[in-house]
Motif scaffolding. Structure first.
Motif, PDB file in Angstrom:
ATOM      1  N   PHE A  85      -1.730  10.685  36.137  1.00 59.94           N
ATOM      2  CA  PHE A  85      -1.262  11.410  37.880  1.00 59.94           C
ATOM      3  C   PHE A  85      -0.153  10.322  37.154  1.00 59.94           C
ATOM      4  CE2 PHE A  85       0.563   9.560  41.653  1.00 59.94           C
ATOM      5  CZ  PHE A  85       1.318  10.639  42.701  1.00 59.94           C
ATOM      6  N   CYS A  86      -0.832   8.862  37.033  1.00 57.23           N
ATOM      7  CA  CYS A  86       0.464   7.795  36.795  1.00 57.23           C
ATOM      8  C   CYS A  86       1.153   7.798  35.599  1.00 57.23           C
ATOM      9  CB  CYS A  86      -0.937   5.981  36.292  1.00 57.23           C
ATOM     10  SG  CYS A  86      -1.638   6.122  37.566  1.00 57.23           S
ATOM     11  N   ARG A  87       1.039   8.661  34.521  1.00 61.78           N
ATOM     12  CA  ARG A  87       2.101   8.655  33.224  1.00 61.78           C
ATOM     13  C   ARG A  87       2.700   9.714  33.716  1.00 61.78           C
ATOM     14  NH1 ARG A  87       4.388   7.635  29.687  1.00 61.78           N
ATOM     15  NH2 ARG A  87       3.955   7.502  27.564  1.00 61.78           N
ATOM     16  N   PHE A  88       2.812  11.035  34.246  1.00 57.53           N
ATOM     17  CA  PHE A  88       3.878  11.655  34.074  1.00 57.53           C
ATOM     18  C   PHE A  88       4.245  12.668  35.764  1.00 57.53           C
ATOM     19  CE2 PHE A  88       0.894  13.240  30.887  1.00 57.53           C
ATOM     20  CZ  PHE A  88       1.566  13.236  29.589  1.00 57.53           C
ATOM     21  N   ALA A  89       3.779  12.156  36.699  1.00 56.53           N
ATOM     22  CA  ALA A  89       3.637  12.522  38.191  1.00 56.53           C
ATOM     23  C   ALA A  89       4.803  11.192  38.384  1.00 56.53           C
ATOM     24  CB  ALA A  89       2.462  12.391  38.627  1.00 56.53           C
ATOM     25  N   GLY A 114       4.511   3.034  30.417  1.00 58.38           N
ATOM     26  CA  GLY A 114       4.528   4.196  29.192  1.00 58.38           C
ATOM     27  C   GLY A 114       3.091   4.096  29.367  1.00 58.38           C
ATOM     28  N   ALA A 115       2.055   4.810  28.191  1.00 63.39           N
ATOM     29  CA  ALA A 115       0.561   4.955  28.231  1.00 63.39           C
ATOM     30  C   ALA A 115       0.033   3.859  28.203  1.00 63.39           C
ATOM     31  CB  ALA A 115       0.260   5.289  26.203  1.00 63.39           C
ATOM     32  N   ALA A 140      -5.740  10.877  26.141  1.00 62.72           N
ATOM     33  CA  ALA A 140      -4.519  12.555  26.548  1.00 62.72           C
ATOM     34  C   ALA A 140      -3.854  11.770  26.801  1.00 62.72           C
ATOM     35  CB  ALA A 140      -5.805  13.149  28.096  1.00 62.72           C
ATOM     36  N   ILE A 141      -3.456  10.469  27.123  1.00 57.58           N
ATOM     37  CA  ILE A 141      -2.132  10.514  27.671  1.00 57.58           C
ATOM     38  C   ILE A 141      -1.310   9.669  26.142  1.00 57.58           C
ATOM     39  CG2 ILE A 141      -1.924   9.967  29.820  1.00 57.58           C
ATOM     40  CD1 ILE A 141      -1.819   7.947  29.498  1.00 57.58           C
TER      41      ILE A 141
END
Length: 216
Positions: free
Chosen positions: A73-77, A86-87, A165-166
């Motif tokens: 969620f933090c990375r893509f949402a 960033g990652a 995963a990120i």
């Protein structure tokens, strides 16, 4: 199995780069989650109006969500609402959010474990609620919290592997890249990763025992 190829200087250096990222992410997340977790735990222990019940709901929500979901969620949402991470930033924020909820419960439980008689005695001697918390409750509660807190920190360190995963270049991410060169490297590299995780976590557990013995 190709131990010689897997443990070449190039691959070992690449793994160590990943380990440094893992330790960096873990250290920053531990400091942040401990700080916010203590604040939330104290607020809930003190039953601060409005804040305590609201934070209680937030803590229960976070504790019952998968950590991987929070990291994703933090990375893509978050970019959808204008927050771009960033990652590395997403991993730190995700780990901090999840672990601060866990730590806040450890803190609240530790503070609630202080005998009510001591609190009443402090209040009857003229100490305010804040002074009682600062001088009576917190010092004793923190001693009781050492083992469960270190256990949470160990879990946090292991959970950094979810950041693969990120595409964060941490230990397990780099291990997967090495294995991608040849599946003959899989067992040697995974064994080495297991040894690394065990060593770091075992050192943390030894530190926990030492701190516990000093506070008893």
């Amino acid at each position: 199995m190709d131990f010689a190829g897997a443990y070449s200087g190039e691959f070992l250096a690449f793994l160590m780069e990943g380990l440094l990222v893992t330790l960096k992410i873990a250290l920053i997340s531990i400091v942040l989650s401990f700080t916010f977790g203590c604040i939330i735990g104290i607020i809930r222990y003190a039953k601060v109006p409005v804040l305590a019940p609201v934070l209680g709901v937030v803590v229960e929500l976070l504790r019952n969500l998968p950590l991987l979901l929070i990291i994703l969620f933090c990375r893509f949402a978050l970019p959808d609402v204008g927050i771009r991470l960033g990652a590395e930033g997403a991993a730190i924020i995700g780990l901090t959010i999840f672990e601060m909820a866990m730590i806040s419960e450890v803190v609240r439980g530790g503070l609630n474990g202080i005998p009510k008689g001591q609190i009443e005695a402090a209040r009857s001697s003229g100490l305010s609620n804040v002074q009682t918390l600062r001088y009576i409750v917190l010092p004793q509660g923190l001693r009781q919290m050492v083992p469960p807190l270190v256990s949470q920190f160990i879990s946090l360190l292991k959970d950094t592997s979810l950041a693969t995963a990120i595409a964060l270049a941490e230990l397990m991410h780099n291990a997967q890249i090495i294995i991608g060169h040849s599946y003959n490297y899989a067992i040697p590299i995974l064994l080495l990763c297991a040894v690394i995780y065990f060593t770091v976590n075992y050192l943390l557990s030894l530190l926990s025992r030492r701190l516990e013995s000093k506070t008893t």
